[in-house]
Motif scaffolding. Structure first.
Motif, PDB file in Angstrom:
ATOM      1  N   PHE A   1       0.837  -1.199   0.000  1.00  0.00           N
ATOM      2  CA  PHE A   1       0.000   0.000   0.000  1.00  0.00           C
ATOM      3  C   PHE A   1       0.870   1.245   0.000  1.00  0.00           C
ATOM      4  CE2 PHE A   1      -2.522  -3.368   1.661  1.00  0.00           C
ATOM      5  CZ  PHE A   1      -3.795  -3.135   1.180  1.00  0.00           C
ATOM      6  N   SER A   2       0.538   2.174  -0.884  1.00  0.00           N
ATOM      7  CA  SER A   2       1.258   3.451  -0.896  1.00  0.00           C
ATOM      8  C   SER A   2       0.242   4.554  -0.664  1.00  0.00           C
ATOM      9  CB  SER A   2       1.945   3.650  -2.239  1.00  0.00           C
ATOM     10  OG  SER A   2       0.980   3.838  -3.240  1.00  0.00           O
ATOM     11  N   ALA A   3       0.706   5.784  -0.645  1.00  0.00           N
ATOM     12  CA  ALA A   3      -0.231   6.896  -0.449  1.00  0.00           C
ATOM     13  C   ALA A   3      -0.994   7.205  -1.727  1.00  0.00           C
ATOM     14  CB  ALA A   3       0.503   8.129   0.044  1.00  0.00           C
ATOM     15  N   GLY A   4      -0.747   6.439  -2.779  1.00  0.00           N
ATOM     16  CA  GLY A   4      -1.448   6.663  -4.038  1.00  0.00           C
ATOM     17  C   GLY A   4      -2.930   6.332  -3.964  1.00  0.00           C
ATOM     18  N   GLY A   5      -3.363   5.727  -2.861  1.00  0.00           N
ATOM     19  CA  GLY A   5      -4.780   5.472  -2.694  1.00  0.00           C
ATOM     20  C   GLY A   5      -5.125   4.021  -2.968  1.00  0.00           C
ATOM     21  N   ALA A   6      -6.343   3.656  -2.554  1.00  0.00           N
ATOM     22  CA  ALA A   6      -6.766   2.259  -2.616  1.00  0.00           C
ATOM     23  C   ALA A   6      -6.800   1.742  -4.050  1.00  0.00           C
ATOM     24  CB  ALA A   6      -8.140   2.118  -1.986  1.00  0.00           C
ATOM     25  N   LEU A   7      -7.066   2.649  -5.004  1.00  0.00           N
ATOM     26  CA  LEU A   7      -7.132   2.246  -6.398  1.00  0.00           C
ATOM     27  C   LEU A   7      -5.780   1.768  -6.907  1.00  0.00           C
ATOM     28  CD1 LEU A   7      -9.303   4.890  -8.210  1.00  0.00           C
ATOM     29  CD2 LEU A   7      -9.650   2.441  -8.107  1.00  0.00           C
ATOM     30  N   HIS A   8      -4.727   2.246  -6.294  1.00  0.00           N
ATOM     31  CA  HIS A   8      -3.396   1.943  -6.790  1.00  0.00           C
ATOM     32  C   HIS A   8      -2.621   1.041  -5.848  1.00  0.00           C
ATOM     33  CE1 HIS A   8      -4.483   5.764  -8.859  1.00  0.00           C
ATOM     34  NE2 HIS A   8      -4.178   4.988  -9.862  1.00  0.00           N
ATOM     35  N   THR A   9      -3.355   0.123  -5.209  1.00  0.00           N
ATOM     36  CA  THR A   9      -2.674  -0.859  -4.379  1.00  0.00           C
ATOM     37  C   THR A   9      -1.916  -1.817  -5.288  1.00  0.00           C
ATOM     38  OG1 THR A   9      -4.421  -0.724  -2.750  1.00  0.00           O
ATOM     39  CG2 THR A   9      -3.009  -2.646  -2.654  1.00  0.00           C
ATOM     40  N   PHE A  10      -0.662  -2.026  -4.951  1.00  0.00           N
ATOM     41  CA  PHE A  10       0.186  -2.883  -5.763  1.00  0.00           C
ATOM     42  C   PHE A  10       0.018  -4.304  -5.276  1.00  0.00           C
ATOM     43  CE2 PHE A  10       4.201  -5.025  -6.417  1.00  0.00           C
ATOM     44  CZ  PHE A  10       4.563  -4.655  -7.696  1.00  0.00           C
ATOM     45  N   GLU A  11      -0.374  -5.221  -6.179  1.00  0.00           N
ATOM     46  CA  GLU A  11      -0.592  -6.593  -5.733  1.00  0.00           C
ATOM     47  C   GLU A  11       0.105  -7.588  -6.641  1.00  0.00           C
ATOM     48  OE1 GLU A  11      -4.513  -8.143  -4.244  1.00  0.00           O
ATOM     49  OE2 GLU A  11      -4.241  -9.531  -5.891  1.00  0.00           O
ATOM     50  N   ILE A  12       0.826  -8.514  -6.052  1.00  0.00           N
ATOM     51  CA  ILE A  12       1.356  -9.650  -6.801  1.00  0.00           C
ATOM     52  C   ILE A  12       0.625 -10.892  -6.308  1.00  0.00           C
ATOM     53  CG2 ILE A  12       3.396 -10.938  -7.482  1.00  0.00           C
ATOM     54  CD1 ILE A  12       5.117  -8.690  -6.604  1.00  0.00           C
ATOM     55  N   PRO A  13      -0.152 -11.543  -7.187  1.00  0.00           N
ATOM     56  CA  PRO A  13      -0.841 -12.756  -6.756  1.00  0.00           C
ATOM     57  C   PRO A  13       0.070 -13.961  -6.960  1.00  0.00           C
ATOM     58  CG  PRO A  13      -1.541 -12.169  -8.947  1.00  0.00           C
ATOM     59  CD  PRO A  13      -0.481 -11.169  -8.560  1.00  0.00           C
ATOM     60  N   GLY A  14      -0.356 -15.090  -6.417  1.00  0.00           N
ATOM     61  CA  GLY A  14       0.262 -16.356  -6.744  1.00  0.00           C
ATOM     62  C   GLY A  14       1.737 -16.500  -6.477  1.00  0.00           C
ATOM     63  N   LEU A  15       2.193 -16.023  -5.335  1.00  0.00           N
ATOM     64  CA  LEU A  15       3.585 -16.247  -4.958  1.00  0.00           C
ATOM     65  C   LEU A  15       3.654 -17.453  -4.031  1.00  0.00           C
ATOM     66  CD1 LEU A  15       4.537 -12.579  -4.077  1.00  0.00           C
ATOM     67  CD2 LEU A  15       5.420 -13.866  -5.999  1.00  0.00           C
ATOM     68  N   HIS A  16       4.784 -18.164  -4.082  1.00  0.00           N
ATOM     69  CA  HIS A  16       4.996 -19.179  -3.051  1.00  0.00           C
ATOM     70  C   HIS A  16       5.032 -18.450  -1.711  1.00  0.00           C
ATOM     71  CE1 HIS A  16       5.782 -22.510  -5.663  1.00  0.00           C
ATOM     72  NE2 HIS A  16       6.602 -21.774  -6.377  1.00  0.00           N
ATOM     73  N   LEU A  17       4.521 -19.097  -0.704  1.00  0.00           N
ATOM     74  CA  LEU A  17       4.446 -18.434   0.599  1.00  0.00           C
ATOM     75  C   LEU A  17       5.831 -17.957   1.062  1.00  0.00           C
ATOM     76  CD1 LEU A  17       2.721 -17.565   2.935  1.00  0.00           C
ATOM     77  CD2 LEU A  17       3.033 -19.806   3.959  1.00  0.00           C
ATOM     78  N   THR A  18       6.814 -18.828   0.911  1.00  0.00           N
ATOM     79  CA  THR A  18       8.165 -18.453   1.368  1.00  0.00           C
ATOM     80  C   THR A  18       8.690 -17.270   0.563  1.00  0.00           C
ATOM     81  OG1 THR A  18       8.926 -20.211  -0.072  1.00  0.00           O
ATOM     82  CG2 THR A  18       8.919 -20.667   2.288  1.00  0.00           C
ATOM     83  N   GLN A  19       8.420 -17.302  -0.735  1.00  0.00           N
ATOM     84  CA  GLN A  19       8.848 -16.215  -1.613  1.00  0.00           C
ATOM     85  C   GLN A  19       8.205 -14.892  -1.186  1.00  0.00           C
ATOM     86  OE1 GLN A  19       7.526 -17.106  -5.507  1.00  0.00           O
ATOM     87  NE2 GLN A  19       9.418 -16.452  -6.510  1.00  0.00           N
ATOM     88  N   ALA A  20       6.887 -14.948  -0.936  1.00  0.00           N
ATOM     89  CA  ALA A  20       6.163 -13.752  -0.510  1.00  0.00           C
ATOM     90  C   ALA A  20       6.732 -13.221   0.797  1.00  0.00           C
ATOM     91  CB  ALA A  20       4.685 -14.081  -0.348  1.00  0.00           C
ATOM     92  N   GLN A  21       7.051 -14.145   1.703  1.00  0.00           N
ATOM     93  CA  GLN A  21       7.612 -13.705   2.988  1.00  0.00           C
ATOM     94  C   GLN A  21       8.981 -13.067   2.789  1.00  0.00           C
ATOM     95  OE1 GLN A  21       7.168 -17.443   4.879  1.00  0.00           O
ATOM     96  NE2 GLN A  21       5.328 -16.846   6.012  1.00  0.00           N
ATOM     97  N   GLN A  22       9.754 -13.630   1.840  1.00  0.00           N
ATOM     98  CA  GLN A  22      11.064 -13.040   1.572  1.00  0.00           C
ATOM     99  C   GLN A  22      10.933 -11.623   1.027  1.00  0.00           C
ATOM    100  OE1 GLN A  22      12.817 -15.877  -1.005  1.00  0.00           O
ATOM    101  NE2 GLN A  22      13.402 -17.248   0.670  1.00  0.00           N
ATOM    102  N   ILE A  23       9.975 -11.451   0.097  1.00  0.00           N
ATOM    103  CA  ILE A  23       9.789 -10.110  -0.468  1.00  0.00           C
ATOM    104  C   ILE A  23       9.332  -9.140   0.613  1.00  0.00           C
ATOM    105  CG2 ILE A  23       8.531  -8.747  -2.166  1.00  0.00           C
ATOM    106  CD1 ILE A  23       8.319 -11.222  -3.875  1.00  0.00           C
ATOM    107  N   ARG A  24       8.440  -9.623   1.469  1.00  0.00           N
ATOM    108  CA  ARG A  24       7.981  -8.759   2.563  1.00  0.00           C
ATOM    109  C   ARG A  24       9.163  -8.344   3.435  1.00  0.00           C
ATOM    110  NH1 ARG A  24       3.733 -11.008   6.834  1.00  0.00           N
ATOM    111  NH2 ARG A  24       5.465 -12.404   7.264  1.00  0.00           N
ATOM    112  N   GLN A  25      10.019  -9.311   3.713  1.00  0.00           N
ATOM    113  CA  GLN A  25      11.196  -9.021   4.524  1.00  0.00           C
ATOM    114  C   GLN A  25      12.098  -8.001   3.825  1.00  0.00           C
ATOM    115  OE1 GLN A  25      10.694 -10.239   7.258  1.00  0.00           O
ATOM    116  NE2 GLN A  25      12.481  -9.321   8.225  1.00  0.00           N
TER     117      GLN A  25
END
Lengths: 183, 522
Positions: free
Chosen positions: A145-169
């Motif tokens: 989420f950025s300050a660009g607003g709800a319309l511009h939420t950046f989403e990547i679907p379908g990541l491996h859970l570990t991969q998603a956690q790594q990106i979050r980290q």
């Protein structure tokens, strides 16, 4: 500016400054594609079965025009399902993401290609989302989420859970991330 | 630090710790404020009941006792609610925070540290004028529900509190950033307000004419249309004008009816313009824009005086908007826009608008906010002609062909010819849209031009970008074109149909500028 001197923005795997166009895009998890196919198949099969029951059931008489509709739907529905499966398969094949030192990009679209790039510095908060099926398949959606607003939420679907956690980290540990919080 | 000490001496509570501080009430004049708020709430809730009440007016006239009873009990309810609200509204100031307790039935407690405050607004409703009280509104970056209002403070107290909050914010930022400390030190000697712009009555009248604010009035008057029409017809009949007869084709010739219609439209337009001027004067009367250190302060309003201040670092973009009437009158509406959030209805409060300035004044204001901007000298690049093809082939041509075909098949040549008017207007709009689109960038800023008959300019710093998007359809890829979208905290701006190299350069250089600068976006 003194900061400009030691600035670089390389892709994480390589060592040079990479323009967006030359990014090596990583595909989403294969399981994500399979999951979507499965869900699609199940939804259309259930719909088709309901129609079939309508067609075969002996309890009440359907009006003649309704019967026509059901009859046509019985062969139209599998075609629609097949087309959707084909579309999803190709659409999912075109979904990619890439990480650079300072931003994350996500590209999608078969005919209308779109690449969204989210600078990590501007990320306000991060969410990892998992539906019940995604949890079964150990998949996750990553939302930035950025300050660009709800319309511009950046989403990547379908990541491996570990991969998603790594990106979050990666986002959380980015040296400039959430700097607004500290002020 | 002497700065905060000075302010603390003017507001003694601010040197106390949270444990020492006492809860206090605002001035009793706040009862009036709450009464108006409750009344507004009632009117807002039951506005749809007004037309049936008007219809029932005769019945009510026969039965005045009940009506008086209802009205007086309603008034009593409002007064009691206002007094209770006043009684339970308490605030406490201590070093670095303000706390507010409010609510009669559902209690609310708000603790707001000064360094979380984004905007400070002073509002002076007309009934606060005689005793010079103000309502101090503190906004946070979060949601609307987080905002704090100190409803009735005396003006000197509110001013010194405001100054203290602004100063304490300054101190917290200087602690984290050496660069801004130097700037703050430079700015401190000139801590007096500097007048940037003010608007005269003539300017406001021009603003009223060129920016129709009539829709607001029309919306408010909606429940009364029918009654109003009947009343007006009655009055006109008394004056010897019989509108229904005038427009009856059986009695008049078409030409005469056309003339009547034209003059009636002109008259209504004149009336609208008058209302619009009135609206403009109401909201912008006595408009001044000041700059104090790096805060912009806007004051205006005829009945309720509003004071909005905004920190320069919160500024997301500067927009210079002119519609065709503004072009004719040689005026520009300039607005300093900051974070928009998800609350569109509050968008007008989140920006500082300078109504109907001359282009020269606009350029001075812009230069003051962005000293190194090149809007006046930079040359804009056009977008590709394919923009025209796309909109003409995809939307205009099918619509035109189908409508013509339908009208001719139904043997309606008049309608077919008449439909050419909106069609050609639409085509003109597409062409003008293409003609107006322009983009440019320098090392620090993006410049964007767009519009239809009027023209809007946007100027914004690259490091304020939140997100960028690059879009390309299959056909665009073949001809080396793309569309880009620049997402800012105040909204998103798209530049369609530009060459791929330009699009990539816009995004890439923006991202580099953003990631290289360590400046916060707000």
């Amino acid at each position: 500016m003194s900061i400009a001197g030691d600035f670089s923005n390389t892709q994480l795997s390589s060592e040079q400054l990479t323009p967006l166009v030359a990014l090596q895009l990583e595909p989403l998890a294969r399981r994500y594609r399979l999951l979507r196919q499965g869900v699609n198949a199940v939804v259309f099969s259930v719909l088709w079965l309901i129609l079939l029951l309508q067609w075969l059931q002996p309890w009440w008489e359907l009006p003649a025009n309704m019967l026509q509709v059901v009859k046509h739907a019985l062969w139209l529905l599998p075609i629609l399902g097949g087309l959707r499966a084909l579309y999803c398969w190709h659409a999912d094949k075109h979904k990619h993401f890439a990480l650079r030192e300072h931003d994350i990009s996500y590209s999608s679209g078969i005919f209308f290609r779109k690449m969204i790039t989210q600078p990590v510095v501007r990320v306000q908060h991060i969410e990892l989302k998992q539906g019940p099926l995604e949890r079964k398949a150990a998949l996750a959606r990553l939302q930035l989420f950025s300050a660009g607003g709800a319309l511009h939420t950046f989403e990547i679907p379908g990541l491996h859970l570990t991969q998603a956690q790594q990106i979050r980290q990666f986002v959380l540990q980015h040296k400039d991330a959430l700097q607004d919080e500290q002020q | 630090m002497n700065n905060s000490e000075r302010s603390a001496s003017t507001v003694p509570e601010l040197s106390q710790t949270a444990a020492q501080a006492q809860w206090q009430r605002v001035s009793p004049i706040a009862i009036l404020y709450f009464a108006v708020a409750v009344l507004r709430f009632f009117v807002g809730q039951f506005i749809y009941l007004i037309p049936p009440l008007i219809l029932l007016f005769n019945r009510i006239k026969d039965n005045p006792g009940l009506a008086i009873g209802i009205v007086s009990s309603l008034l009593l309810l409002i007064v009691v609610a206002a007094i209770l609200k006043f009684y339970y509204f308490q605030y406490r100031l201590s070093a670095g925070t303000v706390e507010i307790r409010s609510g009669v039935i559902s209690k609310k407690y708000l603790n707001l540290p000064f360094n979380r405050i984004q905007n400070i607004k002073l509002e002076q409703p007309i009934f606060y004028r005689p005793a010079d009280y103000v309502c101090l509104q503190l906004d946070t970056a979060g949601s609307v529900h987080q905002e704090a209002r100190l409803v009735a403070l005396s003006r000197p107290f509110a001013e010194s509190l405001k100054q203290h909050i602004l100063d304490s914010r300054q101190v917290t930022t200087t602690e984290t950033d050496n660069q801004t400390m130097e700037q703050a030190a430079l700015a401190k000697p000139g801590a007096t307000e500097q007048l940037l712009n003010q608007r005269s009555l003539v300017d406001l009248v021009i603003h009223g004419i060129s920016n129709n604010r009539i829709w607001l009035f029309l919306g408010l008057a909606a429940p009364f249309y029918n009654q109003l029409a009947d009343k007006i017809l009655g009055v006109l009949l008394k004056a010897g004008i019989d509108l229904p007869a005038m427009f009856d084709p059986g009695q008049q010739s078409w030409l005469l009816i056309g003339l009547y219609a034209l003059s009636l439209t002109m008259f209504i337009m004149l009336l609208f313009t008058l209302f619009s001027v009135l609206g403009s004067v109401l909201s912008f009367y006595g408009y001044t824009l000041h700059k104090k250190q790096d805060n912009y302060i806007r004051r205006s309003g005829l009945l309720t005086r509003h004071e909005v201040s905004m920190k320069l670092s919160r500024l997301q973009w500067v927009a210079l908007k002119r519609d065709w009437l503004d072009m004719l009158l040689g005026r520009v509406n300039l607005s300093f826009e900051q974070i928009n959030g998800q609350q569109q209805q509050f968008a007008t409060e989140q920006k500082i608008m300078v109504p109907s300035v001359t282009p020269a004044e606009a350029s001075i204001l812009l230069t003051d906010a962005y000293p190194d901007n090149q809007l006046s000298s930079i040359s804009f690049s056009r977008i590709s002609r394919r923009f025209l093809w796309r909109y003409v082939l995809l939307y205009w041509l099918p619509a035109a062909l189908i409508s013509q075909l339908l009208f001719w098949l139904q043997q309606q040549p008049v309608l077919a010819l008449l439909s050419l008017i909106p069609l050609s207007l639409w085509a003109l709009l597409i062409v003008m849209r293409w003609y107006r689109y322009g983009y440019a960038q320098d090392d620090t800023y993006y410049y964007l031009r767009r519009g239809y008959f009027g023209v809007d300019y946007y100027c914004f710093a690259k490091y304020k970008l939140q997100q960028v998007q690059f879009k390309q359809s299959w056909l665009m890829r073949r001809s080396g074109l793309c569309s880009v979208k620049l997402v800012m905290a105040s909204g998103a701006l798209a530049v369609p149909f530009i060459t791929e190299t330009d699009g990539r350069a816009l995004l890439e250089q923006g991202l580099t500028a953003l990631q290289r600068s360590n400046k916060a976006w707000m």
